[in-house]
Design a protein around this motif. Structure first.
Motif, PDB file in Angstrom:
ATOM      1  N   LEU A 119       0.815  -1.219   0.000  1.00  0.00           N
ATOM      2  CA  LEU A 119       0.000   0.000   0.000  1.00  0.00           C
ATOM      3  C   LEU A 119       0.848   1.268   0.000  1.00  0.00           C
ATOM      4  O   LEU A 119       0.443   2.292  -0.559  1.00  0.00           O
ATOM      5  CB  LEU A 119      -0.968  -0.022   1.181  1.00  0.00           C
ATOM      6  N   TRP A 120       2.035   1.236   0.598  1.00  0.00           N
ATOM      7  CA  TRP A 120       2.943   2.392   0.550  1.00  0.00           C
ATOM      8  C   TRP A 120       3.445   2.571  -0.887  1.00  0.00           C
ATOM      9  O   TRP A 120       3.515   3.689  -1.400  1.00  0.00           O
ATOM     10  CB  TRP A 120       4.076   2.206   1.545  1.00  0.00           C
ATOM     11  N   ALA A 121       3.765   1.459  -1.557  1.00  0.00           N
ATOM     12  CA  ALA A 121       4.185   1.521  -2.967  1.00  0.00           C
ATOM     13  C   ALA A 121       3.054   2.076  -3.830  1.00  0.00           C
ATOM     14  O   ALA A 121       3.275   2.933  -4.691  1.00  0.00           O
ATOM     15  CB  ALA A 121       4.595   0.131  -3.458  1.00  0.00           C
ATOM     16  N   SER A 122       1.857   1.604  -3.594  1.00  0.00           N
ATOM     17  CA  SER A 122       0.691   2.091  -4.342  1.00  0.00           C
ATOM     18  C   SER A 122       0.463   3.585  -4.100  1.00  0.00           C
ATOM     19  O   SER A 122       0.156   4.332  -5.024  1.00  0.00           O
ATOM     20  CB  SER A 122      -0.544   1.294  -3.911  1.00  0.00           C
ATOM     21  N   THR A 123       0.642   4.015  -2.872  1.00  0.00           N
ATOM     22  CA  THR A 123       0.432   5.420  -2.518  1.00  0.00           C
ATOM     23  C   THR A 123       1.483   6.316  -3.170  1.00  0.00           C
ATOM     24  O   THR A 123       1.162   7.373  -3.717  1.00  0.00           O
ATOM     25  CB  THR A 123       0.472   5.597  -0.984  1.00  0.00           C
ATOM     26  N   LEU A 124       2.743   5.899  -3.122  1.00  0.00           N
ATOM     27  CA  LEU A 124       3.823   6.729  -3.669  1.00  0.00           C
ATOM     28  C   LEU A 124       3.977   6.573  -5.178  1.00  0.00           C
ATOM     29  O   LEU A 124       4.537   7.444  -5.839  1.00  0.00           O
ATOM     30  CB  LEU A 124       5.156   6.406  -2.989  1.00  0.00           C
ATOM     31  N   GLY A 125       3.508   5.438  -5.704  1.00  0.00           N
ATOM     32  CA  GLY A 125       3.629   5.198  -7.142  1.00  0.00           C
ATOM     33  C   GLY A 125       5.045   4.842  -7.568  1.00  0.00           C
ATOM     34  O   GLY A 125       5.402   5.018  -8.734  1.00  0.00           O
ATOM     35  N   VAL A 126       5.863   4.355  -6.637  1.00  0.00           N
ATOM     36  CA  VAL A 126       7.243   3.951  -6.928  1.00  0.00           C
ATOM     37  C   VAL A 126       7.589   2.701  -6.126  1.00  0.00           C
ATOM     38  O   VAL A 126       6.865   2.325  -5.204  1.00  0.00           O
ATOM     39  CB  VAL A 126       8.264   5.079  -6.590  1.00  0.00           C
ATOM     40  N   ASP A 127       8.728   2.100  -6.453  1.00  0.00           N
ATOM     41  CA  ASP A 127       9.235   0.968  -5.690  1.00  0.00           C
ATOM     42  C   ASP A 127       9.637   1.457  -4.294  1.00  0.00           C
ATOM     43  O   ASP A 127      10.353   2.455  -4.164  1.00  0.00           O
ATOM     44  CB  ASP A 127      10.444   0.368  -6.403  1.00  0.00           C
TER      45      ASP A 127
END
Length: 193
Positions: A119-127
């Motif tokens: 979910l952090w990756a999804s939120t930031l849009g990066v690896d």
């Protein structure tokens, strides 16, 4: 109800805390334990990749929190949360996060880390490899544990409660909390209703 004063008093003589945040985290924990006599508490930290754009407001932690809470609500785990924002000399803030889940419906906690990573990756849009820290080990406190289950009517309830207060106290430490008249908050939590 379990007694928080002893552990809180000991901690407050050792470290400098933002008292209002310390009080709120105890209020949240007590509220949740009144609601669910068995509670799983999981702590993790969220950081930003070094080359990530500048972050000035809490919209990203708000979006992440909403996604995480929604995921666990769908699973019937009645999630509650508390987070604290810190930033000292780095370009980005970091967030200390705690999640409380209904212990009557869950036993393990490793899935929390996997979900936080996703979910952090999804939120930031990066690896975000390496950007979700599991807070496991004794880096900050001796005998530190994560994924603590408090069972109100168990013999070890007070010891587990004290361990959670010690674990969560890190969110209330004064060091690295910004207070420069910034328009954003240093902390957020579930509504107690």
């Amino acid at each position: 109800m379990l007694n928080h004063w002893n552990e809180m008093s000991v901690l407050m003589t050792r470290y400098d805390y933002e008292y209002s945040i310390f009080q709120k985290l105890i209020e949240l924990l007590n509220f949740y334990l009144n609601k669910h006599s068995k509670c799983l508490v999981v702590r993790f930290d969220l950081t930003f990749p070094l080359n990530y754009m500048s972050v000035a407001i809490n919209v990203l932690i708000s979006s992440f929190t909403q996604k995480l809470i929604q995921k666990y609500k769908r699973q019937g785990l009645d999630p509650f949360y508390i987070w604290a924002r810190e930033q000292n000399t780095s370009d980005h803030p970091h967030y200390h996060f705690a999640l409380l889940l209904n212990g009557h419906k869950i036993e393990s906690f490793s899935h929390v880390f996997m979900n936080a990573q996703s979910l952090w990756a999804s939120t930031l849009g990066v690896d975000v490899s390496g950007q979700v820290h599991y807070c496991i080990g004794e880096k900050y406190y001796k005998n530190y544990a994560n994924g603590i289950m408090i069972e109100m009517y168990h013999d070890e309830a007070q010891a587990k409660y004290d361990a959670v207060i010690c674990q969560l106290s890190y969110l209330a430490k004064i060091k690295d909390k910004r207070d420069y008249g910034d328009p954003w908050r240093n902390f957020g939590m579930s509504r107690l209703e």
